[in-house]
Scaffold this motif. Structure first.
Motif, short mmCIF file in Angstrom:
data_model
loop_
_atom_site.label_atom_id
_atom_site.label_comp_id
_atom_site.label_asym_id
_atom_site.label_seq_id
_atom_site.Cartn_x
_atom_site.Cartn_y
_atom_site.Cartn_z
N GLN A 144 0.75 -1.31 0.04
CA GLN A 144 0.13 0.19 -0.36
C GLN A 144 1.11 1.21 -0.10
OE1 GLN A 144 -2.92 -0.94 -1.44
NE2 GLN A 144 -3.72 -0.55 -0.41
N THR A 145 1.86 1.21 0.99
CA THR A 145 3.12 2.22 0.49
C THR A 145 3.46 2.69 -0.82
OG1 THR A 145 3.61 2.23 2.77
CG2 THR A 145 4.87 3.15 1.58
N ASN A 146 4.26 1.38 -1.00
CA ASN A 146 4.10 1.71 -2.38
C ASN A 146 2.90 1.96 -3.74
OD1 ASN A 146 6.67 -1.20 -2.63
ND2 ASN A 146 6.52 1.26 -1.99
N SER A 147 2.14 1.72 -3.67
CA SER A 147 0.68 2.14 -4.31
C SER A 147 0.28 3.50 -4.50
CB SER A 147 0.05 1.20 -3.61
OG SER A 147 -1.33 1.73 -4.49
N THR A 148 0.80 4.22 -3.03
CA THR A 148 -0.13 5.32 -2.35
C THR A 148 0.95 6.32 -2.80
OG1 THR A 148 -0.90 5.15 -0.63
CG2 THR A 148 -0.02 7.35 -0.87
N ASN A 149 2.57 6.04 -2.95
CA ASN A 149 3.27 6.83 -3.23
C ASN A 149 4.07 6.96 -4.59
OD1 ASN A 149 4.33 7.23 -0.80
ND2 ASN A 149 6.57 5.38 -0.74
N LEU A 150 3.12 6.07 -5.73
CA LEU A 150 3.67 6.02 -7.37
C LEU A 150 2.23 6.81 -7.88
CD1 LEU A 150 4.20 2.48 -8.06
CD2 LEU A 150 5.16 4.39 -9.01
N LEU A 151 0.89 6.39 -6.72
CA LEU A 151 0.01 7.39 -7.18
C LEU A 151 0.01 8.60 -6.63
CD1 LEU A 151 -3.11 6.64 -8.29
CD2 LEU A 151 -4.25 6.45 -5.81
N VAL A 152 0.51 9.11 -5.94
CA VAL A 152 0.74 10.25 -5.95
C VAL A 152 1.22 11.26 -6.65
CG1 VAL A 152 1.94 12.00 -4.36
CG2 VAL A 152 0.31 10.54 -3.41
N ILE A 160 2.23 9.84 -10.13
CA ILE A 160 1.34 10.16 -10.78
C ILE A 160 0.30 10.93 -11.02
CG2 ILE A 160 0.18 8.65 -12.79
CD1 ILE A 160 1.76 6.17 -12.12
N GLY A 161 -0.69 10.91 -9.81
CA GLY A 161 -1.95 12.50 -10.29
C GLY A 161 -1.20 13.10 -10.18
N SER A 162 0.04 13.69 -9.90
CA SER A 162 -0.09 15.34 -9.93
C SER A 162 0.69 15.66 -10.88
CB SER A 162 1.85 15.40 -8.62
OG SER A 162 1.28 15.12 -6.67
N GLY A 172 -4.81 19.01 -14.93
CA GLY A 172 -5.29 19.69 -15.04
C GLY A 172 -5.51 18.81 -16.55
N LYS A 173 -5.60 17.54 -16.54
CA LYS A 173 -4.08 16.54 -17.61
C LYS A 173 -6.28 15.78 -18.60
CE LYS A 173 -0.15 16.36 -18.11
NZ LYS A 173 0.37 17.02 -17.23
N GLN A 174 -6.57 15.86 -18.90
CA GLN A 174 -7.66 14.76 -19.74
C GLN A 174 -6.68 13.34 -19.48
OE1 GLN A 174 -10.64 16.17 -20.53
NE2 GLN A 174 -9.49 17.18 -18.99
N CYS A 175 -7.06 13.15 -18.71
CA CYS A 175 -6.86 11.53 -18.32
C CYS A 175 -7.74 11.19 -16.51
CB CYS A 175 -5.61 11.03 -18.80
SG CYS A 175 -3.96 12.00 -18.26
N LYS A 176 -6.97 10.25 -16.32
CA LYS A 176 -7.43 10.26 -14.88
C LYS A 176 -6.29 8.39 -14.60
CE LYS A 176 -11.91 11.79 -14.44
NZ LYS A 176 -11.34 12.93 -13.68
N ALA A 177 -6.80 8.73 -13.45
CA ALA A 177 -5.88 7.27 -12.71
C ALA A 177 -6.63 7.09 -11.34
CB ALA A 177 -4.10 7.83 -11.80
N ASP A 227 7.54 13.32 -20.47
CA ASP A 227 7.87 13.70 -19.98
C ASP A 227 7.57 13.45 -18.11
OD1 ASP A 227 5.26 14.29 -20.32
OD2 ASP A 227 5.48 16.23 -20.18
N LEU A 228 6.88 12.36 -18.11
CA LEU A 228 6.37 11.96 -16.11
C LEU A 228 8.03 11.73 -16.21
CD1 LEU A 228 5.28 11.29 -13.80
CD2 LEU A 228 4.21 9.65 -15.23
N LYS A 229 8.68 11.65 -15.08
CA LYS A 229 9.66 11.35 -14.29
C LYS A 229 9.71 11.05 -13.37
CE LYS A 229 12.98 13.31 -17.27
NZ LYS A 229 12.04 12.87 -18.70
N ILE A 230 9.83 9.67 -12.93
CA ILE A 230 9.58 9.15 -11.23
C ILE A 230 10.76 9.06 -10.51
CG2 ILE A 230 8.09 7.63 -10.00
CD1 ILE A 230 6.01 7.39 -11.53
N GLU A 231 11.05 8.99 -8.98
CA GLU A 231 12.01 9.48 -8.74
C GLU A 231 11.66 7.82 -7.61
OE1 GLU A 231 15.02 10.68 -8.95
OE2 GLU A 231 14.38 12.45 -10.05
N LEU A 232 12.80 6.70 -8.07
CA LEU A 232 12.38 5.56 -7.21
C LEU A 232 12.44 5.67 -5.43
CD1 LEU A 232 13.22 2.71 -10.07
CD2 LEU A 232 11.04 4.27 -9.22
N SER A 233 13.36 6.64 -5.00
CA SER A 233 13.84 6.91 -4.35
C SER A 233 12.75 7.45 -3.67
CB SER A 233 15.06 7.80 -3.89
OG SER A 233 14.75 9.41 -4.16
#
Length: 197
Positions: A46-54, A56-58, A62-67, A187-193
């Motif tokens: 759940q921690t990994n899921s929440t962090n990924l969702l935050v 991606i959601g950020s 404002g974009k025309q898509c949903k997570a 252009d979405l970049k996610i820091e795995l740390s």
């Protein structure tokens, strides 16, 4: 009326119409008509899921898509000739899914393939996520599929090639301390740390 998972014959195949009629609280998926019970997720999951969702959601704001995060019904595959509930035999609950075509969304979830799905492995779901769901998502033309290994703190992302087959972004998994980007959203970049705290 089915009010308990124990009332189902797990050797039988069911449809989405059956699934909608069930009145129990257990979370289940239908994989090609077979009922698969979903275990309760761990705190790490759940921690990994929440962090990924935050993260991606950020990016999607404002974009025309949903997570969406599980529980969220995704009905696969859904060509026009199988659009009725009594024909659909696969309903999955991806840990995270991103949908760009908002026409696929209805009050019950997503009808058809999301653009990007993320599954977070656990001991009890690893085989299903790495084999059954890998094949289902590839067949349904989900453009991007990430498999997260929480204990190893790694991610293996796949994308569809020109023949619709999944290929890994690179030979080695992405690990904590690295940056990963999506091919669906370059252009979405996610820091795995930040994902594997």
């Amino acid at each position: 009326m089915i009010t308990s998972l124990d009332q189902l014959d797990l050797s039988k195949r069911y449809t989405y119409a059956d699934y909608l009629s069930w009145q129990f609280e257990d979370l289940v998926e239908l994989i090609r008509g077979k009922v698969v019970k979903m275990p309760a997720p761990t705190t790490l999951h759940q921690t990994n899921s929440t962090n990924l969702l935050v993260a991606i959601g950020s990016y999607l704001k404002g974009k025309q898509c949903k997570a969406f995060a599980a529980p969220f019904d995704v009905r696969l595959p859904l060509p026009p000739e199988q659009a009725t509930n009594d024909k659909v035999t696969t309903v999955v609950q991806p840990d995270i899914c991103i949908v760009r075509d908002l026409e696929k969304l209805d009050k019950r979830g997503c009808k058809g393939a999301p653009d990007w799905i993320i599954e977070i492995l656990s001991k009890s779901t690893a085989s299903k996520d790495l084999k059954d769901k890998f094949e289902l998502y590839q067949h349904a033309k989900v453009k991007e599929y990430w498999v997260v290994y929480p204990n190893e703190e790694t991610i293996i992302p796949y994308q569809s090639d020109q023949d619709g087959k999944y290929i890994a972004f690179r030979p080695n998994p992405f690990t904590k301390g690295e940056q990963i980007n999506s091919h669906v959203f370059p252009d979405l970049k996610i820091e795995l740390s930040e994902i594997f705290e």
